[in-house]
Scaffold this motif. Structure first.
Motif, PDB file in Angstrom:
ATOM      1  N   ASN A 233     -46.854   4.716   8.171  1.00 53.22           N
ATOM      2  CA  ASN A 233     -46.821   3.675   9.205  1.00 53.22           C
ATOM      3  C   ASN A 233     -47.435   4.164  10.517  1.00 53.22           C
ATOM      4  OD1 ASN A 233     -45.466   1.694   7.614  1.00 53.22           O
ATOM      5  ND2 ASN A 233     -43.576   2.886   7.859  1.00 53.22           N
ATOM      6  N   GLN A 234     -48.288   5.194  10.410  1.00 55.59           N
ATOM      7  CA  GLN A 234     -48.906   5.793  11.583  1.00 55.59           C
ATOM      8  C   GLN A 234     -50.387   5.400  11.653  1.00 55.59           C
ATOM      9  OE1 GLN A 234     -46.557   7.377  13.517  1.00 55.59           O
ATOM     10  NE2 GLN A 234     -45.271   6.639  11.824  1.00 55.59           N
ATOM     11  N   VAL A 235     -50.837   5.092  12.859  1.00 58.63           N
ATOM     12  CA  VAL A 235     -52.218   4.661  13.078  1.00 58.63           C
ATOM     13  C   VAL A 235     -52.928   5.694  13.951  1.00 58.63           C
ATOM     14  CG1 VAL A 235     -53.704   2.874  14.057  1.00 58.63           C
ATOM     15  CG2 VAL A 235     -51.552   2.232  12.934  1.00 58.63           C
ATOM     16  N   TYR A 236     -54.086   6.143  13.492  1.00 56.14           N
ATOM     17  CA  TYR A 236     -54.910   7.078  14.252  1.00 56.14           C
ATOM     18  C   TYR A 236     -56.280   6.429  14.454  1.00 56.14           C
ATOM     19  CZ  TYR A 236     -51.339  10.423  12.780  1.00 56.14           C
ATOM     20  OH  TYR A 236     -50.142  11.064  12.552  1.00 56.14           O
ATOM     21  N   ILE A 237     -56.724   6.391  15.696  1.00 50.91           N
ATOM     22  CA  ILE A 237     -58.022   5.799  16.015  1.00 50.91           C
ATOM     23  C   ILE A 237     -58.478   6.373  17.348  1.00 50.91           C
ATOM     24  CG2 ILE A 237     -57.049   3.788  17.208  1.00 50.91           C
ATOM     25  CD1 ILE A 237     -59.326   2.109  15.912  1.00 50.91           C
ATOM     26  N   THR A 238     -59.788   6.480  17.548  1.00 52.10           N
ATOM     27  CA  THR A 238     -60.264   7.026  18.819  1.00 52.10           C
ATOM     28  C   THR A 238     -59.807   6.163  19.984  1.00 52.10           C
ATOM     29  OG1 THR A 238     -62.375   5.882  18.470  1.00 52.10           O
ATOM     30  CG2 THR A 238     -62.278   8.214  17.877  1.00 52.10           C
ATOM     31  N   ASP A 239     -59.693   6.798  21.150  1.00 59.04           N
ATOM     32  CA  ASP A 239     -59.309   6.047  22.341  1.00 59.04           C
ATOM     33  C   ASP A 239     -60.515   5.271  22.862  1.00 59.04           C
ATOM     34  OD1 ASP A 239     -60.877   7.981  23.469  1.00 59.04           O
ATOM     35  OD2 ASP A 239     -59.405   8.677  24.920  1.00 59.04           O
ATOM     36  N   GLN A 240     -60.335   4.586  23.966  1.00 57.75           N
ATOM     37  CA  GLN A 240     -61.360   3.667  24.457  1.00 57.75           C
ATOM     38  C   GLN A 240     -62.656   4.379  24.826  1.00 57.75           C
ATOM     39  OE1 GLN A 240     -59.839   1.048  27.419  1.00 57.75           O
ATOM     40  NE2 GLN A 240     -61.630  -0.275  27.432  1.00 57.75           N
ATOM     41  N   THR A 241     -62.570   5.654  25.222  1.00 56.73           N
ATOM     42  CA  THR A 241     -63.784   6.410  25.538  1.00 56.73           C
ATOM     43  C   THR A 241     -64.458   6.944  24.284  1.00 56.73           C
ATOM     44  OG1 THR A 241     -62.726   8.588  25.718  1.00 56.73           O
ATOM     45  CG2 THR A 241     -62.687   7.168  27.681  1.00 56.73           C
ATOM     46  N   GLY A 242     -63.723   6.996  23.162  1.00 58.42           N
ATOM     47  CA  GLY A 242     -64.266   7.575  21.941  1.00 58.42           C
ATOM     48  C   GLY A 242     -64.234   9.085  21.934  1.00 58.42           C
ATOM     49  N   MET A 243     -63.657   9.692  22.954  1.00 54.40           N
ATOM     50  CA  MET A 243     -63.709  11.146  23.101  1.00 54.40           C
ATOM     51  C   MET A 243     -62.519  11.849  22.464  1.00 54.40           C
ATOM     52  SD  MET A 243     -65.082  11.335  27.019  1.00 54.40           S
ATOM     53  CE  MET A 243     -65.479  13.080  26.925  1.00 54.40           C
ATOM     54  N   SER A 244     -61.402  11.146  22.290  1.00 54.99           N
ATOM     55  CA  SER A 244     -60.195  11.727  21.717  1.00 54.99           C
ATOM     56  C   SER A 244     -59.583  10.743  20.726  1.00 54.99           C
ATOM     57  CB  SER A 244     -59.185  12.069  22.821  1.00 54.99           C
ATOM     58  OG  SER A 244     -59.707  13.047  23.688  1.00 54.99           O
ATOM     59  N   VAL A 245     -58.536  11.185  20.036  1.00 59.64           N
ATOM     60  CA  VAL A 245     -57.876  10.352  19.034  1.00 59.64           C
ATOM     61  C   VAL A 245     -56.465  10.035  19.502  1.00 59.64           C
ATOM     62  CG1 VAL A 245     -57.018  10.255  16.661  1.00 59.64           C
ATOM     63  CG2 VAL A 245     -59.256  11.286  17.138  1.00 59.64           C
ATOM     64  N   GLN A 246     -56.133   8.748  19.502  1.00 59.75           N
ATOM     65  CA  GLN A 246     -54.790   8.343  19.880  1.00 59.75           C
ATOM     66  C   GLN A 246     -53.958   8.052  18.626  1.00 59.75           C
ATOM     67  OE1 GLN A 246     -55.232   4.939  22.444  1.00 59.75           O
ATOM     68  NE2 GLN A 246     -56.734   3.957  21.109  1.00 59.75           N
ATOM     69  N   HIS A 247     -52.682   8.398  18.698  1.00 57.22           N
ATOM     70  CA  HIS A 247     -51.743   8.227  17.588  1.00 57.22           C
ATOM     71  C   HIS A 247     -50.730   7.159  17.978  1.00 57.22           C
ATOM     72  CE1 HIS A 247     -48.094  10.115  15.267  1.00 57.22           C
ATOM     73  NE2 HIS A 247     -48.432   8.921  14.796  1.00 57.22           N
ATOM     74  N   TYR A 248     -50.740   6.065  17.219  1.00 59.78           N
ATOM     75  CA  TYR A 248     -49.802   4.973  17.481  1.00 59.78           C
ATOM     76  C   TYR A 248     -48.797   4.902  16.344  1.00 59.78           C
ATOM     77  CZ  TYR A 248     -48.017   0.335  18.668  1.00 59.78           C
ATOM     78  OH  TYR A 248     -47.209  -0.722  19.005  1.00 59.78           O
ATOM     79  N   ASP A 249     -47.519   4.982  16.684  1.00 63.22           N
ATOM     80  CA  ASP A 249     -46.442   4.861  15.706  1.00 63.22           C
ATOM     81  C   ASP A 249     -46.143   3.371  15.509  1.00 63.22           C
ATOM     82  OD1 ASP A 249     -44.022   4.734  14.309  1.00 63.22           O
ATOM     83  OD2 ASP A 249     -43.270   6.584  15.200  1.00 63.22           O
ATOM     84  N   ALA A 250     -46.644   2.812  14.410  1.00 63.12           N
ATOM     85  CA  ALA A 250     -46.491   1.375  14.179  1.00 63.12           C
ATOM     86  C   ALA A 250     -45.095   1.014  13.697  1.00 63.12           C
ATOM     87  CB  ALA A 250     -47.534   0.898  13.167  1.00 63.12           C
TER      88      ALA A 250
END
Length: 732
Positions: A233-250
């Motif tokens: 249930n975890q989502v990983y996708i680049t942040d708005q700059t595309g420079m890092s990866v954000q982890h969202y606990d869905a």
């Protein structure tokens, strides 16, 4: 006919054309305001797992690149790419679709590997549960995938441009209702372990929906939609700059951690155990899922993903192997794994290849040639990596010393090198016999430029063509540089806006080349001054800018087709860089009552290959030359036009008129078969090569920019250009 991945590749290309996509998919206006730390590129391998409270990862060395067999080698010529994903058993699944009178049919291929025998094959079966969708799918826009809940899903777009998500139920399906998905072809869809639906799209926003009622549970800003990766249930996708990866606990519907990086190219993400992996054209990186920062663990080197022109689609990590799906060559998959997974080959030969700058065509060839000759070590060197070299002048001088000392490379990529000097000094071997069996299959209009007294010392593997987008002007107004500048001044500017001074200098140098160096080797001061003066006048008429968001547009084939189509520009310079490059141009000029005009039969050779006469590996060098001009190598889509006539005849059969692109104000259709045929006829008629000595160009560029930006007078800049080029020529 080859099976191009039209949907994904054109998704990428459309975004490049209409949304300013450059080398990075996700650079934003606020890029300079980001707060992320840099990726640590050079952390050495050591026995400690934690240094300065950061988890360290082993640096991977001696990894081998291997081609996974294509799924399109089983007599399935009418199938096209649909998707590639992992199933619940961590096996790679490749979906394709075909079309007949009843509609679309989905096929599933499962990759089976025998590591002991070092082979792989695809097990093929029909996806029967999607049969009822056959007549509902529009223009092949369908994706089949596995959810984190272990179920099989598909999403498709119908003729009314509505997106539907369906879930397999034994031999049929049920539709997930009430999903309020934004209307766009460009998105990813995934299903979490709890059944909730995740969908980022081109708007750089990620949405999470309840599968039961379709309600929106959460949404947040994100990076490029194809960077999405989910686990449980975890989502990983680049942040708005595309420079890092954000982890969202869905599950908790909250952000968990930020995995910090400094990525400036496209990013693809994969998860394995406690680690998250990211692949870019610069390498493969690893970080803990719990947060921290990415560390490079595998350098891109000469691997396929190092290509600037490559289209990186997906990354999978299985055990200690990486699998990467690319958007070119029918959706090729390559595997990267430690050499000790198979019997170590005995290296009996070596082949040194040199180019001034990293060359995508060469990088693309290396792994393919290595497959054919596993006992040969390929050493690829570039002037960019030479110790102490800062300019092309330094690199060329260092290379010349090596060649004369008998320690030079076996294959020379002559792009940017002083080719006339090399021919005069007998450095290059006659390649006539090396390609004797291929000669009749290669373009005669290209060949004729490289045959000197029945000898051939060099030959380009690829080439591009400079062309003009016109809007009904008389050819006289762009027949010469002076005429063009006067026309621009009269109209108050006719080209797309926001070009750099350096853009104008490059465009005019390549299209209206001044005869600065005379036949006797002298540098003409008057012609140099005339050229610089006209460039300055055009920069003033067109209001050149000092900085731009996407520099270096011309030689890479990018052009502002939308401003031209909308009438914001009346003329444009285009470098046609291969089969896909024709794109929207024919219909753009029709819209403006103009033409797509070739610039006097000029072509720009790319990957101009020659053999070092002093090489001790001339036999292996000859094998590489035959390989480079073979049909199998020439048909690969690496950018620029190939010189193999059979490949060009296949490109002439392309019909992409079912594809459209644009925005709210303008819709354009891609080239149809007739337009592609007309372009290939132009390709077969160009006759005048234009090559650039990189050292001379760097001198012209440096001194010209000082004048264009009013840092030097015209006389001082011209004197500097003449004296520096004259000195360089004396040393050759």
């Amino acid at each position: 006919m080859k099976k191009y991945i039209l949907f994904l590749v054109y998704s990428y290309l459309c975004c490049c054309l209409f949304f300013g996509c450059g080398k990075s998919e996700s650079k934003e206006n606020d890029l300079n305001n980001n707060h992320h730390n840099s990726v640590d590129e050079n952390i050495p391998a050591n026995d400690k797992e934690v240094v300065n409270n950061e988890i360290m990862f082993e640096i991977l060395e001696n990894y081998k690149e291997k081609n996974i067999p294509s799924v399109y080698e089983q007599g399935n010529e009418d199938e096209f790419y649909c998707n590639v994903c992992l199933d619940k058993n961590m096996k790679i699944i490749y979906y394709t679709f075909s079309k007949d009178s009843e509609g679309y049919h989905i096929w599933k291929y499962t990759l089976e590997e025998n590591l002991e025998e070092n082979n792989a094959f695809w097990k093929r079966e029909s996806v029967l549960w999607t049969m009822e969708l056959s007549g509902e799918i529009s223009r092949g826009r369908v994706r089949v995938f596995y959810g984190e809940d272990g179920e099989e899903y598909a999403w498709y777009i119908d003729d009314d441009e509505k997106t539907h998500l369906v879930k397999r139920t034994e031999d049929s399906f049920v539709e997930i209702k009430n999903l309020d998905l934004r209307e766009t072809d460009f998105r990813q869809i995934a299903v979490l372990e709890n059944g909730n639906v995740v969908s980022p799209d081109l708007g750089r926003e990620c949405f999470i929906y309840n599968q039961e009622d379709g309600s929106l549970l959460a949404n947040f800003r994100s990076g490029w939609y194809e960077s999405l990766c989910v686990e449980g249930n975890q989502v990983y996708i680049t942040d708005q700059t595309g420079m890092s990866v954000q982890h969202y606990d869905a599950e908790q519907q909250e952000f968990s951690t930020m995995i910090e990086g400094n990525f400036d190219t496209s990013v693809r993400i994969a998860i394995q155990n406690d680690n998250i992996y990211a692949c870019t054209m610069k390498g493969i990186y690893c970080a803990p899922k719990t947060g921290g920062r990415f560390q490079k663990i595998l350098d891109s080197g000469t691997y396929h993903f190092a290509k600037e022109s490559g289209v990186l689609l997906k990354l999978f990590v299985i055990g200690d192997a990486f699998y990467i799906l690319y958007g070119e060559d029918e959706g090729v998959i390559k595997k990267y794994f430690p050499k000790n997974l198979e019997e170590t080959e005995i290296i009996t030969n070596s082949l040194k290849i040199y180019s001034l700058e990293s060359n995508d065509v060469i990088i693309d060839m290396i792994s393919e040639f290595q497959d054919k000759y596993p006992d040969t070590e390929i050493i690829y060197e570039t002037g960019e990596g030479a110790a102490g070299s800062v300019t092309a002048y330094d690199s060329i001088r260092a290379l010349n010393v090596r060649i004369l000392a008998g320690d030079g490379p076996d294959i020379l990529v002559l792009d940017g090198l002083p080719v006339k000097s090399y021919c005069d000094k007998g450095i290059l071997k006659d390649m006539t016999m090396d390609i004797r069996d291929l000669k009749e299959k290669l373009l005669p209009n290209i060949l004729m430029n490289y045959v000197v007294e029945d000898k051939m010392y060099m030959l380009p593997a690829r080439f591009s063509i400079p062309m003009f987008l016109t809007s009904g002007q008389d050819a006289e107004v762009y027949s010469s540089l002076r005429a063009f500048v006067e026309y621009s001044e009269e109209k108050g500017g006719i080209l797309p806006k926001n070009y750099l001074y350096s853009d104008f200098l490059e465009i005019l140098y390549y299209n209206y080349t001044p005869e600065i160096v005379l036949e006797d080797g002298r540098v003409d001061k008057e012609k140099t001054a005339e050229f610089l003066g006209l460039v300055k006048r055009l920069c003033e008429a067109e209001q050149a800018v000092g900085e731009a968001k996407w520099p270096a547009t011309y030689l890479e084939g990018r052009s502002a087709v939308i401003p031209f189509s909308k009438g914001d520009a009346d003329f444009a310079f285009v470098n046609m860089t291969g089969g896909y490059a024709l794109g929207l141009y024919p219909n753009a000029v029709l819209l403006r009552n103009g033409e797509l005009v070739c610039n006097n039969g000029i072509f720009f050779p790319n990957t101009l290959l020659g053999i070092n006469q002093l090489s001790e590996n001339r036999e292996m060098a000859s094998a590489f030359i035959r390989f480079a001009f073979s049909y199998e190598t020439q048909k690969r889509h690496v950018g620029d036009y190939p010189i193999h006539t059979r490949v060009l005849d296949e490109l002439a059969q392309m019909d992409n008129s079912n594809l459209i692109s644009g925005d709210n104000d303008l819709i354009l259709r891609y080239a149809d078969q007739k337009q592609n045929e007309q372009m290939i006829q132009i390709v077969k008629q160009v006759h005048t090569p234009f090559t650039v000595d990189k050292a001379i160009w760097e001198i012209i560029e440096k001194e010209s920019m000082a004048y264009l930006k009013e840092e030097k007078s015209l006389d001082n800049s011209v004197d500097a250009i003449v004296s520096r080029i004259q000195l360089y020529l004396y040393e050759q």
